[in-house]
Enzyme design. Structure first.
Site, mmCIF file in Angstrom:
data_model
loop_
_atom_site.group_PDB
_atom_site.id
_atom_site.type_symbol
_atom_site.label_atom_id
_atom_site.label_comp_id
_atom_site.label_asym_id
_atom_site.label_seq_id
_atom_site.Cartn_x
_atom_site.Cartn_y
_atom_site.Cartn_z
ATOM 1 C CB CYS A 48 -1.851 -6.786 2.456
ATOM 2 S SG CYS A 48 -2.969 -5.878 1.374
ATOM 3 C CG ASP A 80 -1.217 1.902 0.517
ATOM 4 O OD1 ASP A 80 -0.713 1.795 1.647
ATOM 5 O OD2 ASP A 80 -0.599 2.348 -0.460
ATOM 6 C CB CYS A 121 0.229 -3.666 2.890
ATOM 7 S SG CYS A 121 -1.001 -2.520 2.192
ATOM 8 C CG ASP A 122 0.420 -1.052 -1.974
ATOM 9 O OD1 ASP A 122 0.162 -2.266 -2.090
ATOM 10 O OD2 ASP A 122 -0.261 -0.162 -2.510
ATOM 11 C CE LYS A 123 3.152 3.476 -0.566
ATOM 12 N NZ LYS A 123 1.907 2.750 -0.864
ATOM 13 C CB CYS A 193 -4.676 -5.457 -3.736
ATOM 14 S SG CYS A 193 -5.231 -4.672 -2.206
ATOM 15 C CD GLU A 444 -1.401 4.504 -3.185
ATOM 16 O OE1 GLU A 444 -0.302 3.956 -3.337
ATOM 17 O OE2 GLU A 444 -2.454 3.868 -2.961
ATOM 18 C CB SER A 470 -4.167 3.040 -5.933
ATOM 19 O OG SER A 470 -4.286 1.642 -5.939
#
Length: 554
Positions: A48, A80, A121-123, A193, A444, A470
């Site tokens: 990511c 994640d 990435c996510d956060k 992702c 998650e 997730s």
């Protein structure tokens, strides 16, 4: 333009400060320029973020070309996908707060005049946005890009394909060799992702929020269009610094509603609810689960995106990206076009200027041909979730489920039970002590939900937790149950064999037990002495609030 940085670059008393900057290659005329910080999420921890360095280098050069003194600083990331199903996942949501802290500390501590945050990435996304809002100097968010789909033969893959392959192995629906082929081909490039998972949900919504440029959030990581976004983002940031446009001027109650409308329209992640509650707080605005539910009821789903649908984020980009989605919503009166963006123009003006591709595409549908008439992130309440819970219903054919509770206190035990065939059609899996305090960190639960899907139970068994899901999760799942088990919420009182009903049509989550028995269980409840954490997790545990308020750490 150098309103803040002149504190360290102007006057004879600041000679020692300038001496330090001279060591970094700055001198003379540079000290009259604005200092623009570039928060870099580059990391080789995860695909990511692995492609972000070239974005940062290009952004630094572009900002310098436009007359800025550019300073790069690092922001951490937790993968994640890689930490999923391990104790490391407890640090994922915690990293949102750490990222915000890092950005605020560097921007304010170094007297920066502007900020460009680059993440993947996510956060990185909510953490970056919260940091921008806390610092409240002109800033913009630049996404590192989405990964391209993988292929195994004619089958299109994402990383979630690998998680679901584990479940398929459990029911002997896939061989070990086939699983390894999926593993090898699921992630072919750098980038976040590739479905409408959390990172892509948040990046798409940032366009609607007004803090990222239109058409910048869906471009694949390895691509020319990403380079164009870098150039235009740098130019827009310099303009914002010149005009004094700050994040809290842009991120308002109305623009957050626009962002949540896009989240609903693309069938986005449940995490967006949690993150926008926290973003609203950082913006000194107001957002509640009730507001989210009202938006859901108004906004249809017009994109059939993975994980439950057909299309990747790269497909959405080819079909016109978020501007195309917002155009369809605006035609139906579902976007407030008067909201200011970081460019200084309204979102309506930006949409008018945006190039919308392929109007014949089936990736983005008109609202009158919507996949679903209302959003798929449903807010629930009831005697199991007094302060609320969030269900994701994309891809579901059933909206009412009643069944017998199977209670687990650990993700590992839950996954093993699913793979061993101990969870059956009609069961309600209840995972407890996984909330913000109980995790701690509200991990998650992709591994158990993917195992359910892989075992063929995605539509016929339900999973409820005070933890999170997730963005790759789909099936009959309810998360963010508040109050959580660790503070004595009713979810802690559920026992094996209890009967539970999830009614998505009536927004209800109900434990079938009389009030007297529930009160007796509550009186007898004691917090299990299982929590043994220190350092960052202990600090987070002690300061974090409940999920219905965004799980914000004090």
């Amino acid at each position: 333009m150098n309103t803040n940085s002149r504190r360290i670059t102007h006057g004879f008393t600041r000679s020692p400060n300038r001496a330090m900057l001279c060591a970094m290659g700055y001198d003379g005329a540079d000290f009259a320029k604005p200092i623009i910080g570039v928060g870099s999420g580059y990391s080789t921890i995860t695909p990511c973020n692995a492609g972000i360095q070239r974005v940062v280098d290009a952004a630094k050069a572009m900002l310098a070309r436009h007359g800025a003194m550019t300073q790069v600083f690092g922001i951490p990331t937790i993968s994640d996908g890689i930490s999923m199903g391990t104790p490391g996942m407890r640090y994922s949501l915690v990293s949102r707060e750490v990222i915000a802290d890092c950005i605020e500390a560097c921007a304010c501590g170094q007297s920066m005049d502007g900020l460009l945050v680059v993440g993947g990435c996510d956060k990185n996304l909510p953490g970056g946005m919260i940091g921008l809002l806390r610092a409240n100097i002109p800033g913009i968010y630049l996404y590192g890009g989405t990964i391209l789909p993988g292929y195994w033969g004619a089958r299109e893959l994402t990383v979630v394909s690998s998680f679901e392959a584990v479940g398929a192995m459990g029911r002997q629906g896939m061989s070990i060799d086939a699983m390894r082929e999926v593993e090898r081909h699921a992630c072919p490039t750098t980038g976040s992702c590739g479905g409408m998972y959390t990172a892509n949900t948040m990046s798409a919504s940032f366009e609607a929020l007004g803090m990222s440029l239109l058409y910048s959030s869906t471009a694949p990581s390895p691509g020319i269009e990403g380079e164009l976004s870098i150039s235009t983002s740098a130019r827009s940031l310099i303009n914002a610094v010149r005009r004094g446009i700050r994040p809290r001027d842009v991120v308002t109650h109305r623009s957050i509603r626009n962002a949540m409308a896009v989240v609903m329209a693309v069938g986005g992640s449940t995490n967006a609810v949690l993150h926008y509650l926290a973003i609203a707080a950082a913006a000194r605005s107001a957002l509640s689960l009730h507001d989210v539910e009202l938006i859901r009821r108004r906004v249809p789903v017009i994109c059939n995106m993975k994980p439950s649908g057909l299309h990747s984020t790269a497909d959405l980009h080819s079909a016109g990206g978020v501007p195309r989605v917002m155009h369809e919503l605006a035609l139906a009166g579902l976007i407030d076009e008067s909201c200011l963006t970081i460019t200084g123009r309204t979102i309506g003006a930006e949409l008018l200027a945006a190039h919308r591709k392929r109007h014949g595409s089936t990736v983005v549908l008109p609202t009158n041909m919507a996949l679903y008439r209302t959003g798929r992130l449903v807010v629930l309440s009831g005697n199991m979730s007094r302060n609320g819970a969030v269900a994701k219903t994309s891809g579901l054919s059933i909206l009412l489920h009643s069944g017998t509770a199977r209670v687990f206190r650990s993700e590992e035990a839950c996954v093993q039970a699913i793979l061993n065939g101990c969870v059956r059609i009609g069961d309600v899996v209840v995972l407890i002590y996984l909330g913000p305090k109980g995790g701690p960190g509200m991990p998650e639960m992709l591994s158990p939900t993917a195992a359910l899907v892989g075992m063929g139970l995605g539509q016929s068994a339900c999973l409820i937790t005070d933890g999170r899901f997730s963005g790759g999760t789909w099936g009959l799942v309810v998360g963010h149950v508040s109050p959580e088990a660790a503070v004595g919420g009713s979810i802690a009182l559920v026992r094996n064999g209890d009967f539970i009903t999830v009614d998505l049509r009536n927004n209800s989550l109900h434990l079938h037990i009389d009030a007297w028995s529930l009160a007796a269980r509550r009186a007898a409840w004691r917090l299990p002495c299982t929590l043994c954490v220190e350092g960052l997790l202990r600090k987070y545990h002690d300061g974090v609030g409940q999920s219905h308020n965004g799980a914000i750490a004090a």
